[in-house]
Scaffold this active site. Structure first.
Site, PDB file in Angstrom:
ATOM      1  CG  HIS A 146      -1.949   0.883   1.483  1.00  0.00           C
ATOM      2  ND1 HIS A 146      -1.564   2.384   2.118  1.00  0.00           N
ATOM      3  CD2 HIS A 146      -3.224   1.087   1.158  1.00  0.00           C
ATOM      4  CE1 HIS A 146      -2.639   2.931   1.939  1.00  0.00           C
ATOM      5  NE2 HIS A 146      -3.555   2.358   1.620  1.00  0.00           N
ATOM      6  CD  GLN A 226      -6.896  -4.512   4.097  1.00  0.00           C
ATOM      7  OE1 GLN A 226      -7.748  -5.056   4.494  1.00  0.00           O
ATOM      8  NE2 GLN A 226      -7.043  -3.061   3.654  1.00  0.00           N
ATOM      9  CE  LYS A 249      -7.024  -0.374   6.317  1.00  0.00           C
ATOM     10  NZ  LYS A 249      -7.997   0.408   5.448  1.00  0.00           N
ATOM     11  CB  CYS A 387      -3.897   3.526  -1.497  1.00  0.00           C
ATOM     12  SG  CYS A 387      -5.271   4.859  -1.073  1.00  0.00           S
TER      13      CYS A 387
HETATM   14  N1  7TS Z   1      -1.453  -0.737   4.769  1.00  0.00           N
HETATM   15  C1  7TS Z   1      -2.414  -1.243   4.134  1.00  0.00           C
HETATM   16  C2  7TS Z   1      -2.053  -2.755   3.552  1.00  0.00           C
HETATM   17  C3  7TS Z   1      -3.747  -0.962   4.109  1.00  0.00           C
HETATM   18  O1  7TS Z   1      -4.820  -1.641   3.461  1.00  0.00           O
HETATM   19  C4  7TS Z   1      -4.086   0.411   4.273  1.00  0.00           C
HETATM   20  C5  7TS Z   1      -5.383   0.962   4.041  1.00  0.00           C
HETATM   21  C6  7TS Z   1      -3.150   1.155   5.062  1.00  0.00           C
HETATM   22  C7  7TS Z   1      -1.930   0.416   5.106  1.00  0.00           C
HETATM   23  C8  7TS Z   1      -3.126   2.569   5.560  1.00  0.00           C
HETATM   24  O2  7TS Z   1      -4.132   2.249   6.658  1.00  0.00           O
HETATM   25  P1  7TS Z   1      -4.656   3.582   7.385  1.00  0.00           P
HETATM   26  O3  7TS Z   1      -5.682   3.067   8.395  1.00  0.00           O
HETATM   27  O4  7TS Z   1      -3.692   4.397   7.823  1.00  0.00           O
HETATM   28  O5  7TS Z   1      -5.162   4.546   6.218  1.00  0.00           O
HETATM   29  N2  7TS Z   1      -6.147   0.311   3.212  1.00  0.00           N
HETATM   30  C9  7TS Z   1      -7.387   1.047   2.559  1.00  0.00           C
HETATM   31  C10 7TS Z   1      -8.103   0.326   1.528  1.00  0.00           C
HETATM   32  O6  7TS Z   1      -7.771  -0.589   0.985  1.00  0.00           O
HETATM   33  N3  7TS Z   1      -9.049   1.261   1.157  1.00  0.00           N
HETATM   34  O7  7TS Z   1      -8.986   2.305   1.927  1.00  0.00           O
HETATM   35  C11 7TS Z   1      -8.027   2.024   2.685  1.00  0.00           C
END
Ligand code: 7TS
Length: 429
Positions: A146, A226, A249, A387
């Site tokens: 990501h 995830q 999540k 992303c």
């Molecule tokens: N790493 C992974 C694997 C992710 O899926 C996400 C967010 C992040 C880091 C960042 O997480 P955050 O909570 O700091 O934003 N993924 C997603 C997605 O798949 N759709 O919206 C956000």
């Protein structure tokens, strides 16, 4: 769906004629009844929520815990001697210990609260990276990351003269261990890998990756954003140096997340941000820092968020991550079969070891059009690059449509998805 009366032990079926819960049984309807938003309609159609990889819905227990904190206990922590401040501090620190147990960490001081995965990774990139990286050094990531596990490393590489290296992925969307091993060189200073890909659902062999990195004395950060909601995680068993995740999540609130760091690693790191609560003493000449984890929590933290996360972890523990993983695996298998059978659909990401995510494209239709038509049918999915633009590039795509599953999804949700994809095909015939 009409929500039923909440059972004594939500998520567990009771054998007819007995009061004995069957620990192996999982009743998705009872789980669904705990999520108020799942009862709503959109455009007059029942909501089919297949976007939990972006953010999961929240059970009533989490929503109530947030309200209860503000209704009854709101105060700042660590600084007041009064009743409410002590209650808020106890609750906040209690959640830290819950997270420790959830991750299998040895010590509570190894759990740092952050805004989320993104901040957790930036914290390590910034605090560890600036201290430990220099020209000629390498940071190794994979092609499955990501942007949150790419850009912070690019920033610190730019600042320090280090180089970012990437392990390639296969056509199925997997990282082969032998490619990973080849990526490790005498110059590798840190490895940062996702536990589970948000774009493809692939689960990386992080335990083996950790062993390979450690055999060369290289620390490893695992992006668990995830993974945590879909598989049991044990940082002590994994042996990783850092593990990052976001509460939202895993059925908790937005704006709070976790960085697990092995105590010796965190102790050796300078603070990430300066401010209140992270100090031991301050003079204009010199400041000394608070012991872990306070050193990394400058300013008033997200107190209610931590309390909401604690409640979310209780919800997950009540059902059990093994049961959740089993339910989601069955659902993913069903969805994979049904969606792949639609003429014109191509699945993107077909690794044998994956969870909770189905990415696909439909011949002749832009993913954004798929998303819009599905939305009008009440089916919420994410479309775009997720992303994770380098993954899209790897497959020669600008975007995919992505359905993602959580504990509350059902076969009926998958059937609704399939019906809606057929509708897309009709529109674009
Ligand atoms: N790493 C992974 C694997 C992710 O899926 C996400 C967010 C992040 C880091 C960042 O997480 P955050 O909570 O700091 O934003 N993924 C997603 C997605 O798949 N759709 O919206 C956000």
């Amino acid at each position: 769906m009409t929500p039923r009366k909440p059972p004594a032990v939500p998520g567990r079926k009771v054998r007819p004629g007995t009061e004995e819960p069957r620990p192996d049984a999982f009743d998705v309807e009872r789980v669904r009844a705990e999520f108020p938003v799942l009862g709503r309609t959109v455009y007059g159609k029942p909501l089919v929520y297949l976007d939990s990889a972006a953010t999961a819905q929240k059970p009533r227990a989490v929503i109530d815990a947030l309200a209860r904190f503000y209704l009854e206990d709101n105060a700042n922590i660590h600084r007041g001697v009064h009743y409410l401040s002590e209650r808020a501090t106890t609750a906040y620190e209690g959640c830290r210990d819950q997270v420790r147990a959830f991750l299998g960490a040895r010590e509570t001081c190894e759990i740092v609260f952050t805004h989320g995965t993104t901040e957790s990774i930036n914290l390590v990139a910034s605090a560890w990276g600036r201290q430990n990286l220099g020209p000629g050094d390498e940071v190794l990531i994979t092609g499955l990351e990501h942007h949150s596990n790419i850009v912070p490393w690019q920033l610190v590489c730019e600042a320090t003269g280090a180089t970012l290296k990437v392990v390639p992925i296969t056509d199925a969307g997997e990282v082969r261990l032998k490619d990973f091993e080849q990526g490790l060189t005498a110059r590798t200073r840190l490895v940062a890998v996702s536990h589970m890909s948000n774009a493809l659902g692939t689960i990386n062999p992080v335990r083996e990756m950790t062993a390979l990195a450690h055999a060369r004395g290289v620390p490893i950060l695992v992006d668990g954003a995830q993974a945590v909601a879909h598989l049991p995680v044990d940082v002590a068993a994994l042996g990783c140096d850092f593990y990052a995740f976001s509460a939202h999540k895993i059925y908790g609130p937005t704006g709070i997340g976790v960085l697990y760091g092995r105590r010796d690693r965190l102790e050796a790191m300078s603070p990430y941000q300066g401010g209140g609560d992270m100090i031991e003493s301050v003079t204009f000449a010199r400041t000394t820092y608070a012991p872990l984890p306070g050193k990394f929590e400058a300013g008033t933290p997200n107190i209610s968020g931590a309390i909401g996360l604690g409640e979310a972890l209780r919800f997950v523990a009540r059902i059990g991550l093994e049961a959740i993983a089993r339910h989601e695996a069955e659902l993913l298998e069903y969805a994979t079969r049904e969606v792949a059978a639609i003429d014109g659909v191509r699945l993107v990401g077909t690794a044998p070891h994956k969870a909770g995510i189905l990415s696909f494209v439909l011949a002749g239709v832009h993913p954004h059009d798929i998303g819009t038509i599905l939305d009008l049918e009440g089916v919420a999915i994410r479309v775009g690059h997720h992303c994770a633009q380098p993954i899209m590039d790897r497959f020669g795509l600008a975007a995919t449509a992505r359905a993602s599953f959580a504990v509350y999804n059902t076969r009926e949700d998958v059937d609704a998805l399939v019906r809606a994809i057929h509708k897309v095909k009709e529109v674009f015939k």
